[in-house]
Design an enzyme around this catalytic site. Sequence first.
Site, PDB file in Angstrom:
ATOM      1  N   SER A 191       0.805  -1.216   0.000  1.00  0.00           N
ATOM      2  CA  SER A 191       0.000   0.000   0.000  1.00  0.00           C
ATOM      3  C   SER A 191       0.837   1.265   0.000  1.00  0.00           C
ATOM      4  O   SER A 191       0.389   2.292  -0.483  1.00  0.00           O
ATOM      5  CB  SER A 191      -0.957  -0.014   1.191  1.00  0.00           C
ATOM      6  N   HIS A 243      -5.033  -3.407  -2.929  1.00  0.00           N
ATOM      7  CA  HIS A 243      -4.645  -2.509  -4.025  1.00  0.00           C
ATOM      8  C   HIS A 243      -4.540  -3.223  -5.372  1.00  0.00           C
ATOM      9  O   HIS A 243      -4.120  -2.621  -6.354  1.00  0.00           O
ATOM     10  CB  HIS A 243      -3.324  -1.808  -3.705  1.00  0.00           C
ATOM     11  N   LYS A 278     -11.765   0.335  -2.427  1.00  0.00           N
ATOM     12  CA  LYS A 278     -10.787   1.016  -3.288  1.00  0.00           C
ATOM     13  C   LYS A 278     -11.277   0.951  -4.736  1.00  0.00           C
ATOM     14  O   LYS A 278     -12.201   1.673  -5.082  1.00  0.00           O
ATOM     15  CB  LYS A 278      -9.412   0.416  -3.058  1.00  0.00           C
TER      16      LYS A 278
HETATM   17  C1  LIG Z   1      -6.944   0.031   2.536  1.00  0.00           C
HETATM   18  C2  LIG Z   1      -6.313  -1.226   2.950  1.00  0.00           C
HETATM   19  C3  LIG Z   1      -6.938  -2.081   3.866  1.00  0.00           C
HETATM   20  C4  LIG Z   1      -8.192  -1.695   4.610  1.00  0.00           C
HETATM   21  O1  LIG Z   1      -9.320  -1.722   3.798  1.00  0.00           O
HETATM   22  P1  LIG Z   1     -10.605  -0.831   4.209  1.00  0.00           P
HETATM   23  O2  LIG Z   1     -11.710  -1.450   3.438  1.00  0.00           O
HETATM   24  O3  LIG Z   1     -10.293   0.568   3.807  1.00  0.00           O
HETATM   25  O4  LIG Z   1     -10.774  -0.978   5.669  1.00  0.00           O
HETATM   26  C5  LIG Z   1      -6.336  -3.285   4.144  1.00  0.00           C
HETATM   27  N1  LIG Z   1      -5.175  -3.642   3.567  1.00  0.00           N
HETATM   28  C6  LIG Z   1      -4.537  -2.837   2.691  1.00  0.00           C
HETATM   29  C7  LIG Z   1      -3.254  -3.283   2.073  1.00  0.00           C
HETATM   30  C8  LIG Z   1      -5.074  -1.601   2.364  1.00  0.00           C
HETATM   31  O5  LIG Z   1      -4.430  -0.792   1.541  1.00  0.00           O
END
Ligand SMILES: *Cc1c(COP(=O)(O)O)cnc(C)c1O
Length: 346
Positions: A180, A208, A239
């Site tokens: 991330s 991602h 995302k």
């Molecule tokens: C954003 C993210 C999460 C968390 O996901 P949410 O749905 O925003 O709680 C978990 N792992 C990674 C690698 C992320 O980038």
Amino acid sequence: MTAPLEWCAQELADLERAGLRRAPVTLSGPQDPEVELQGRRVVLACSNNYLGLASDPRLRRAAAESSRGWGAGSGASRLVSGTTELHLGLERALAAHKGCEEALLFSSGYLANVGTIAALVGEGDAVFSDELNHASIIDGCRMSRARVVVFSHRLPHELERALLATPARRRLVVTDTVFSMDGDLAPLAELASVCGRNGAMLMVDEAHATGLLGASGAGAVEQAGLTGRVEVVMGTLSKALGSAGGFVAGRRELVELLRNRARTYIFDTAPNPAAVGAALEALKILCAEPWRRRRALESARRLASGIASLGFSVSPPAAAAFPVLVGPSDEAVALSARLLELGVLV
Ligand SMILES: *Cc1c(COP(=O)(O)O)cnc(C)c1O
């Protein structure tokens, strides 16, 4: 005597001095390519809305219709009375999309990671975690009470040495697929063989990569040709899929175990109908419009090479997010402020 919350102000002042104090920027509208910020239009270059679906009219309609049909709230946790056909429909669609037998929804990706890791390992077990894994994985490892072994970023050889040196009742290896912060890719094939050779479970976080990588946008596991060969595949709906929620996909017995053991599934109110309906619509769009992920990946590569040609240190993106390394945090904060003056929020 000092007031009980006196320490808060002191701690905030420490953060301020270190240049680490943060505050949210407040937008006046949805996650569009350009957003309104304090009366100005600025380019939004730091959203995870990679495919533009968060503000897509079809997702908005699906969210509104799901609210109309299933209510504004889901009323209870999944095992009590919060499960609807809408939730089961999304779980079936996610399992099919990931090429897995079953999938389980959580209210967020954060909750999916914390609940899943703590359900799979506990006292007497060991969890092996890449040093640059997402905070939700780190928190899941801590909450599990398993022994935590951190291995160097993307180093399967070091992981294997750690596995050989750490016998335990159950062993879980966990990694982001697309990292991330660094935007690079985990060596999935090597990690899968190391786990296979050593009898460890492999869990990957596709937050991602979901919607971006692989022939059908299923993620880095699909891209690496490992569909069905990773025990625990976690992803988020918040995302590229433009909605909210998290999920875990895998074999039937894994999902059934999580339904009975993952505390963030059991003790959390079921995901909101609007988010569930929007995510179902996003999965349909993902299939019907593969140009969206091609364009997102191309744009990221073009932007990264343009920034590199200005003399910045940029690593090529594995998916749609990448870091530009500018130096210490205060320089990064200063560059971000300057870019905002120029009309770019990043
Ligand atoms: C954003 C993210 C999460 C968390 O996901 P949410 O749905 O925003 O709680 C978990 N792992 C990674 C690698 C992320 O980038």
